[in-house]
Write a protein that holds these residues in place. Structure first.
Motif, PDB file in Angstrom:
ATOM      1  N   GLU A   1       0.808  -1.225   0.000  1.00 18.28           N
ATOM      2  CA  GLU A   1       0.000   0.000   0.000  1.00 18.28           C
ATOM      3  C   GLU A   1       0.843   1.277   0.000  1.00 18.28           C
ATOM      4  O   GLU A   1       0.301   2.370  -0.203  1.00 18.28           O
ATOM      5  N   LYS A   2       2.157   1.131   0.216  1.00 18.32           N
ATOM      6  CA  LYS A   2       3.028   2.314   0.191  1.00 18.32           C
ATOM      7  C   LYS A   2       3.101   2.881  -1.226  1.00 18.32           C
ATOM      8  O   LYS A   2       3.290   2.149  -2.194  1.00 18.32           O
ATOM      9  N   LYS A   3       2.954   4.189  -1.350  1.00 17.21           N
ATOM     10  CA  LYS A   3       3.058   4.831  -2.663  1.00 17.21           C
ATOM     11  C   LYS A   3       4.512   5.161  -2.992  1.00 17.21           C
ATOM     12  O   LYS A   3       4.943   5.087  -4.143  1.00 17.21           O
ATOM     13  N   ASP A   4       5.253   5.565  -1.977  1.00 15.66           N
ATOM     14  CA  ASP A   4       6.659   5.922  -2.167  1.00 15.66           C
ATOM     15  C   ASP A   4       7.538   5.069  -1.255  1.00 15.66           C
ATOM     16  O   ASP A   4       7.103   4.571  -0.218  1.00 15.66           O
ATOM     17  N   GLU A   5       8.776   4.917  -1.671  1.00 13.80           N
ATOM     18  CA  GLU A   5       9.794   4.202  -0.878  1.00 13.80           C
ATOM     19  C   GLU A   5       9.370   2.779  -0.513  1.00 13.80           C
ATOM     20  O   GLU A   5       9.607   2.300   0.591  1.00 13.80           O
ATOM     21  N   LYS A   6       8.747   2.119  -1.452  1.00 13.27           N
ATOM     22  CA  LYS A   6       8.377   0.720  -1.228  1.00 13.27           C
ATOM     23  C   LYS A   6       9.639  -0.131  -1.250  1.00 13.27           C
ATOM     24  O   LYS A   6      10.490   0.018  -2.132  1.00 13.27           O
ATOM     25  N   ASN A   7       9.771  -1.020  -0.274  1.00 10.48           N
ATOM     26  CA  ASN A   7      10.938  -1.903  -0.196  1.00 10.48           C
ATOM     27  C   ASN A   7      10.630  -3.187  -0.992  1.00 10.48           C
ATOM     28  O   ASN A   7      10.078  -4.142  -0.463  1.00 10.48           O
ATOM     29  N   ASP A   8      11.008  -3.181  -2.276  1.00  8.52           N
ATOM     30  CA  ASP A   8      10.664  -4.299  -3.163  1.00  8.52           C
ATOM     31  C   ASP A   8      11.320  -5.599  -2.728  1.00  8.52           C
ATOM     32  O   ASP A   8      10.712  -6.669  -2.836  1.00  8.52           O
ATOM     33  N   ASN A   9      12.549  -5.521  -2.254  1.00  8.43           N
ATOM     34  CA  ASN A   9      13.243  -6.744  -1.825  1.00  8.43           C
ATOM     35  C   ASN A   9      12.567  -7.369  -0.612  1.00  8.43           C
ATOM     36  O   ASN A   9      12.397  -8.598  -0.549  1.00  8.43           O
ATOM     37  N   LEU A  10      12.183  -6.532   0.343  1.00 11.06           N
ATOM     38  CA  LEU A  10      11.478  -7.038   1.535  1.00 11.06           C
ATOM     39  C   LEU A  10      10.144  -7.648   1.137  1.00 11.06           C
ATOM     40  O   LEU A  10       9.772  -8.730   1.619  1.00 11.06           O
TER      41      LEU A  10
END
Length: 352
Positions: A78-87
């Motif tokens: 649900e994060k729009k910015d700074e999503k941690n794709d690896n996590l």
């Protein structure tokens, strides 16, 4: 810890990796004795071994740790910015590998996330491992009826066709892509033509099993090849289970049928049956081939199935399950012979 898990067989995984272990990990995270990142990597490896060795019912979905992971996945998505794709990727893999019944909401997040990883085409070793893990996690989803067709079909065809041309996947990743497609087939019967005629399942499954059998010196226990040999055996058995899933619904040509049966028999011999589970799976496959595909005595002789059954019957000791399975097979062969004789007699009568 990873080495200990690697050495466990499916029964040890089933009995030892239970709710108590997950609660212990949850407590260690709370007490800051174990970081969330380290716990995810550990549990990803647990899930990897469980799925590869077909060890289910870990009851992970009932634990507070599972709920914690689900909440983090939803928050990251649900994060729009700074999503941690690896996590997010690690958590999706961990969640699917350990969870037999993922929720619809989590499936709708995890499938696109992991298919994006699976579509990577670079042949670097680290990239291949990422793709393998993503496809293995996806291959274990049982509830594909909850997944929208547009989320996976084109991507899966692309992954399989690209590998057939460029050989960019590991053996386990390629097998997982096929297991994934055949799992979906149970809810999408229209995929049958794609599986058999466009992607050539019978030919590919047989070729992969034959290559696996030729790839390993199955008769020798070399310490440096021990873990690799075990992995190859489990991949071969996954191919056998994939054939089992689809064989009742698929029309094989006589040539493909006999060649596939011969391949499964050879695999069974090399792995020495690997306990009763694989033995039962093999006999189920053989019964389906005899009953549904009308494989006759000539086919059984050409494939080596008849010789194999005679060897089993002549053993001095047999379990009740073995005896029951062998008798069922011979009864079906007998029915086929009688059916063949009646057909021949009927044709001769019609001529006269």
């Amino acid at each position: 810890m990873n080495e200990v898990i690697d050495e466990m067989n499916k029964y040890e995984l089933f009995y030892n990796l239970n709710g108590y272990i997950f609660d212990k990990i949850q407590k260690m995270i709370k007490e800051k004795k174990l970081s969330i990142e380290s716990s995810i990597l550990l549990l990803k490896h647990v899930g990897y071994c469980c799925v590869l060795k077909n060890a289910y019912s870990l009851r992970f979905e009932e634990t507070p740790l599972c709920k914690r992971f689900k909440n983090i996945i939803i928050e990251e998505e649900e994060k729009k910015d700074e999503k941690n794709d690896n996590l997010l990727t690690d958590l999706c893999e961990c969640y699917l590998l350990l969870n037999c019944e993922p929720s619809s909401k989590l499936i709708s997040i995890c499938v696109p996330c992991l298919l994006k990883i699976a579509l990577k085409k670079e042949e670097r070793c680290d990239n291949q491992k990422e793709v393998e893990m993503a496809l293995l996690a996806l291959s274990d989803i049982i509830q594909w009826n909850k997944v929208k067709r547009e989320l996976y079909l084109n991507e899966l065809q692309e992954i399989i066709k690209y590998h057939q041309k460029h050989q960019n996947l590991t053996r386990l990743a390629y097998q997982s892509a096929w297991m994934l497609l055949t799992n979906i087939f149970k809810h999408e019967s229209s995929l049958l033509n794609i599986i058999m005629n466009e992607l050539h399942f019978a030919k590919e499954a047989r070729r992969e099993m034959e290559e696996l059998m030729g790839h390993v010196d199955w008769g020798k226990e070399k310490e440096e090849r021990k873990n690799e040999k075990k992995k190859d055996m489990w991949i071969a058995k996954r191919w056998s289970r994939t054939v089992d899933k689809i064989i009742l619904d698929v029309e094989f040509s006589d040539e493909d049928l006999i060649a596939s049966l011969a391949c499964i028999i050879r695999l069974f011999r090399l792995t020495r049956g690997d306990k009763k589970i694989f033995s039962i799976s093999f006999k189920t496959t053989l019964l389906i081939m005899i009953i549904h595909h009308n494989i006759g005595v000539n086919g059984l002789l050409k494939s080596g199935a008849f010789d194999f059954l005679m060897e089993k019957i002549q053993k001095p000791t047999m379990s009740n399950e073995d005896t029951n399975g062998n008798l069922k097979i011979f009864l079906e062969i007998s029915r086929q012979l009688k059916k063949g004789r009646r057909m021949k007699w009927k044709k001769q009568k019609e001529r006269h």
